[in-house]
Design a protein around this motif. Structure first.
Motif, PDB file in Angstrom:
ATOM      1  N   ALA A 120       0.829  -1.201   0.000  1.00 46.67           N
ATOM      2  CA  ALA A 120       0.000   0.000   0.000  1.00 46.67           C
ATOM      3  C   ALA A 120       0.863   1.251   0.000  1.00 46.67           C
ATOM      4  O   ALA A 120       1.876   1.319   0.697  1.00 46.67           O
ATOM      5  CB  ALA A 120      -0.924  -0.003   1.204  1.00 46.67           C
ATOM      6  N   GLU A 121       0.440   2.242  -0.759  1.00 46.90           N
ATOM      7  CA  GLU A 121       1.103   3.547  -0.775  1.00 46.90           C
ATOM      8  C   GLU A 121       0.354   4.548   0.093  1.00 46.90           C
ATOM      9  O   GLU A 121       0.968   5.392   0.752  1.00 46.90           O
ATOM     10  CB  GLU A 121       1.188   4.057  -2.209  1.00 46.90           C
ATOM     11  N   ALA A 122      -0.997   4.444   0.105  1.00 52.52           N
ATOM     12  CA  ALA A 122      -1.818   5.367   0.886  1.00 52.52           C
ATOM     13  C   ALA A 122      -3.143   4.700   1.221  1.00 52.52           C
ATOM     14  O   ALA A 122      -3.580   3.771   0.528  1.00 52.52           O
ATOM     15  CB  ALA A 122      -2.060   6.664   0.111  1.00 52.52           C
ATOM     16  N   VAL A 123      -3.775   5.176   2.300  1.00 48.16           N
ATOM     17  CA  VAL A 123      -5.046   4.596   2.734  1.00 48.16           C
ATOM     18  C   VAL A 123      -6.040   5.694   3.097  1.00 48.16           C
ATOM     19  O   VAL A 123      -5.668   6.795   3.496  1.00 48.16           O
ATOM     20  CB  VAL A 123      -4.867   3.665   3.957  1.00 48.16           C
ATOM     21  N   MET A 124      -7.330   5.361   2.954  1.00 46.57           N
ATOM     22  CA  MET A 124      -8.426   6.170   3.452  1.00 46.57           C
ATOM     23  C   MET A 124      -9.293   5.234   4.288  1.00 46.57           C
ATOM     24  O   MET A 124      -9.758   4.202   3.800  1.00 46.57           O
ATOM     25  CB  MET A 124      -9.254   6.772   2.316  1.00 46.57           C
ATOM     26  N   ALA A 125      -9.493   5.555   5.571  1.00 44.67           N
ATOM     27  CA  ALA A 125     -10.118   4.602   6.479  1.00 44.67           C
ATOM     28  C   ALA A 125     -11.227   5.228   7.308  1.00 44.67           C
ATOM     29  O   ALA A 125     -11.184   6.421   7.646  1.00 44.67           O
ATOM     30  CB  ALA A 125      -9.060   4.004   7.410  1.00 44.67           C
ATOM     31  N   HIS A 128       6.837  -4.769  10.070  1.00 44.45           N
ATOM     32  CA  HIS A 128       6.968  -3.313  10.183  1.00 44.45           C
ATOM     33  C   HIS A 128       6.068  -2.623   9.170  1.00 44.45           C
ATOM     34  O   HIS A 128       5.431  -1.599   9.483  1.00 44.45           O
ATOM     35  CB  HIS A 128       8.430  -2.919   9.992  1.00 44.45           C
ATOM     36  N   TYR A 129       6.006  -3.149   7.952  1.00 45.20           N
ATOM     37  CA  TYR A 129       5.093  -2.597   6.934  1.00 45.20           C
ATOM     38  C   TYR A 129       3.656  -2.627   7.432  1.00 45.20           C
ATOM     39  O   TYR A 129       2.906  -1.644   7.292  1.00 45.20           O
ATOM     40  CB  TYR A 129       5.229  -3.385   5.628  1.00 45.20           C
ATOM     41  N   GLU A 130       3.235  -3.751   8.036  1.00 46.06           N
ATOM     42  CA  GLU A 130       1.870  -3.838   8.547  1.00 46.06           C
ATOM     43  C   GLU A 130       1.624  -2.817   9.665  1.00 46.06           C
ATOM     44  O   GLU A 130       0.528  -2.259   9.770  1.00 46.06           O
ATOM     45  CB  GLU A 130       1.580  -5.253   9.052  1.00 46.06           C
ATOM     46  N   MET A 131       2.625  -2.556  10.496  1.00 47.99           N
ATOM     47  CA  MET A 131       2.462  -1.550  11.554  1.00 47.99           C
ATOM     48  C   MET A 131       2.370  -0.147  10.962  1.00 47.99           C
ATOM     49  O   MET A 131       1.600   0.689  11.457  1.00 47.99           O
ATOM     50  CB  MET A 131       3.620  -1.636  12.553  1.00 47.99           C
ATOM     51  N   ARG A 132       3.123   0.129   9.926  1.00 47.51           N
ATOM     52  CA  ARG A 132       3.002   1.427   9.245  1.00 47.51           C
ATOM     53  C   ARG A 132       1.621   1.563   8.622  1.00 47.51           C
ATOM     54  O   ARG A 132       1.029   2.654   8.650  1.00 47.51           O
ATOM     55  CB  ARG A 132       4.101   1.577   8.188  1.00 47.51           C
ATOM     56  N   PHE A 133       1.106   0.475   8.073  1.00 48.67           N
ATOM     57  CA  PHE A 133      -0.250   0.477   7.521  1.00 48.67           C
ATOM     58  C   PHE A 133      -1.254   0.827   8.625  1.00 48.67           C
ATOM     59  O   PHE A 133      -2.138   1.670   8.438  1.00 48.67           O
ATOM     60  CB  PHE A 133      -0.564  -0.903   6.924  1.00 48.67           C
ATOM     61  N   CYS A 134      -1.117   0.189   9.796  1.00 49.19           N
ATOM     62  CA  CYS A 134      -2.039   0.443  10.909  1.00 49.19           C
ATOM     63  C   CYS A 134      -1.953   1.891  11.379  1.00 49.19           C
ATOM     64  O   CYS A 134      -2.983   2.533  11.640  1.00 49.19           O
ATOM     65  CB  CYS A 134      -1.734  -0.502  12.066  1.00 49.19           C
ATOM     66  N   ASP A 135      -0.735   2.414  11.507  1.00 49.07           N
ATOM     67  CA  ASP A 135      -0.591   3.801  11.936  1.00 49.07           C
ATOM     68  C   ASP A 135      -1.222   4.761  10.937  1.00 49.07           C
ATOM     69  O   ASP A 135      -1.832   5.770  11.313  1.00 49.07           O
ATOM     70  CB  ASP A 135       0.890   4.136  12.123  1.00 49.07           C
ATOM     71  N   ALA A 136      -1.094   4.460   9.639  1.00 47.34           N
ATOM     72  CA  ALA A 136      -1.716   5.295   8.616  1.00 47.34           C
ATOM     73  C   ALA A 136      -3.239   5.214   8.692  1.00 47.34           C
ATOM     74  O   ALA A 136      -3.938   6.219   8.483  1.00 47.34           O
ATOM     75  CB  ALA A 136      -1.224   4.879   7.230  1.00 47.34           C
ATOM     76  N   VAL A 137      -3.769   4.036   9.005  1.00 44.66           N
ATOM     77  CA  VAL A 137      -5.223   3.876   9.148  1.00 44.66           C
ATOM     78  C   VAL A 137      -5.731   4.724  10.307  1.00 44.66           C
ATOM     79  O   VAL A 137      -6.752   5.420  10.197  1.00 44.66           O
ATOM     80  CB  VAL A 137      -5.577   2.391   9.366  1.00 44.66           C
ATOM     81  N   VAL A 138      -5.040   4.694  11.440  1.00 45.30           N
ATOM     82  CA  VAL A 138      -5.450   5.499  12.599  1.00 45.30           C
ATOM     83  C   VAL A 138      -5.444   6.984  12.240  1.00 45.30           C
ATOM     84  O   VAL A 138      -6.395   7.720  12.541  1.00 45.30           O
ATOM     85  CB  VAL A 138      -4.516   5.230  13.798  1.00 45.30           C
ATOM     86  N   MET A 139      -4.387   7.442  11.579  1.00 51.01           N
ATOM     87  CA  MET A 139      -4.297   8.850  11.201  1.00 51.01           C
ATOM     88  C   MET A 139      -5.386   9.231  10.215  1.00 51.01           C
ATOM     89  O   MET A 139      -6.006  10.302  10.321  1.00 51.01           O
ATOM     90  CB  MET A 139      -2.914   9.148  10.601  1.00 51.01           C
TER      91      MET A 139
END
Length: 386
Positions: free
Chosen positions: A200-205, A360-371
């Motif tokens: 993933a490059e970016a997320v909208m959650a 680590h990638y999955e944790m960055r994904f989670c942090d991006a989802v929270v933000m």
């Protein structure tokens, strides 16, 4: 020829997943030297029930055991960081349950220490090791699906669907800021990344908590088991469900949902990958069948049959065709792959288990989802820490 009987292991955690780890190791022939429970009494009881010779009194005692080469971490999420760092610094290989850490800052530290240690450091994304997921990974790598365009699916369960359902994962301080995404959603993120080779490059959650107050038992509750006895009402801040839209670096798009409140969905992970030449789909509740979709000819359903599968799929298949490989078998297949690398001392070319970098990638994904959920905007993964 592997000789896993020469390798000693210990398991931190004696609950549902700790028991699954221990049983798979015993089946594999690894010498399980002991377990570390949440208390001395709990550890001794569970060691006796599982036929394990020793219950350690604390982590220091476990790490001082020179017969232990590999430590499995199946403790609550908040304990992973300190335990994993101590294990690696003690010179032992480690297999850590998902999610790897509580934040991407923690997981970044864990990646650095793991690299410096030179030890095998794996994250327990066992779902990669259902054979047909390995098959799909091989198909995408061979170009059978063409360019990947759209990835969709979900991970839905119902074990936290009632206000009286309780587990430590409900508490943000123990499980993390994300629950349905961090607990089961990272499995979907890891698996689709493994199958497609895309990150993933970016997320909208958007996150949803449908049960804002729950009855917390005053005594311990094991995962997937019912609580009994006295309770107290507590507010809940973690997500019961989530809806996430994903942009990938190659221009592909994705959409996923997670839920732990979908009645009747016991453990349903579904993914559907649409490519320019063909599509493929898989469901964890029917794990021995892979859908392969075509535009101009009949669709296919590939049964898990090593006489018909590619090399990646065949390597992960243990049982004969028609003998269903399920949840416990995925751990067996996963550990078999990791311990083959432990035996030679490092990760080998062609290994397909999830690394700390993947975790680590999955944790960055989670942090991006929270933000994203908090700020109601698209968030790029390179905006988050670590």
């Amino acid at each position: 020829m592997t000789d896993f009987a020469k390798i000693g292991a210990a398991v931190i955690g004696t609950g549902f997943i700790g028991t699954v780890h221990t049983q798979a190791l015993l089946r594999l022939g690894v010498q399980v030297r002991g377990v570390l429970g949440s208390s001395a009494a709990r550890g001794a009881q569970r060691a006796a029930e599982m036929g394990v010779p020793k219950a350690y009194g604390d982590l220091a005692e476990l790490l001082a055991d020179d017969t232990v080469d590999v430590v499995h971490v199946t403790s609550p999420n908040h304990a992973h960081y300190a335990q994993v760092l101590a294990i690696l610094r003690a010179g032992k290989h480690v297999i850590c349950e998902k999610p790897l850490a509580m934040t991407s800052e923690e997981s970044a530290d864990m990646v650095a220490v793991a690299r410096a240690s030179g030890k095998v450091a794996a994250v327990c994304y066992n779902i990669r090791f259902y054979p047909l997921n390995q098959q799909a990974h091989g198909m995408v790598a061979a170009g059978d699906l063409g360019d990947i365009r759209f990835i969709s699916g979900h991970y839905h369960q119902d074990w936290l669907a009632k206000p009286t359902d309780w587990n430590w994962r409900l508490v943000a301080e123990e499980g993390g800021a994300l629950r349905s995404v961090g607990d089961i959603g990272t499995h979907w993120v890891d698996l689709t990344s493994f199958v497609t080779g895309l990150k993933a490059e970016a997320v909208m959650a958007e996150l949803a908590t449908f049960i804002p107050e729950r009855a917390r038992p005053t005594g311990p509750v094991e995962t997937f088991s019912a609580a009994a006895g006295a309770t107290q009402a507590v507010p809940i801040a973690t997500d019961d469900a989530a809806m996430i839209v994903i942009r990938y670096a190659n221009g592909a798009r994705g959409v996923m949902s997670t839920s732990q409140i979908n009645m009747g969905r016991k453990n349903s992970l579904q993914w559907d990958v649409a490519g320019s030449a063909a599509s493929a789909a898989w469901d964890s509740e029917t794990p021995d069948h892979l859908f392969i979709g075509h535009r101009d000819r009949a669709n296919e359903t590939l049964m898990r049959d090593f006489t018909l599968m590619n090399a990646a799929g065949t390597a992960a298949a243990t049982l004969p065709p028609g003998h269903v490989e399920g949840f416990a078998d995925s751990f067996f297949n996963f550990f078999k792959a990791v311990y083959a690398d432990v035996e030679v001392g490092s990760r080998q070319d062609g290994s397909t288990w999830a690394t700390f970098e993947d975790g680590h990638y999955e944790m960055r994904f989670c942090d991006a989802v929270v933000m994203s959920a908090r700020e109601e905007r698209w968030v790029r993964l390179d905006e988050v820490g670590g």
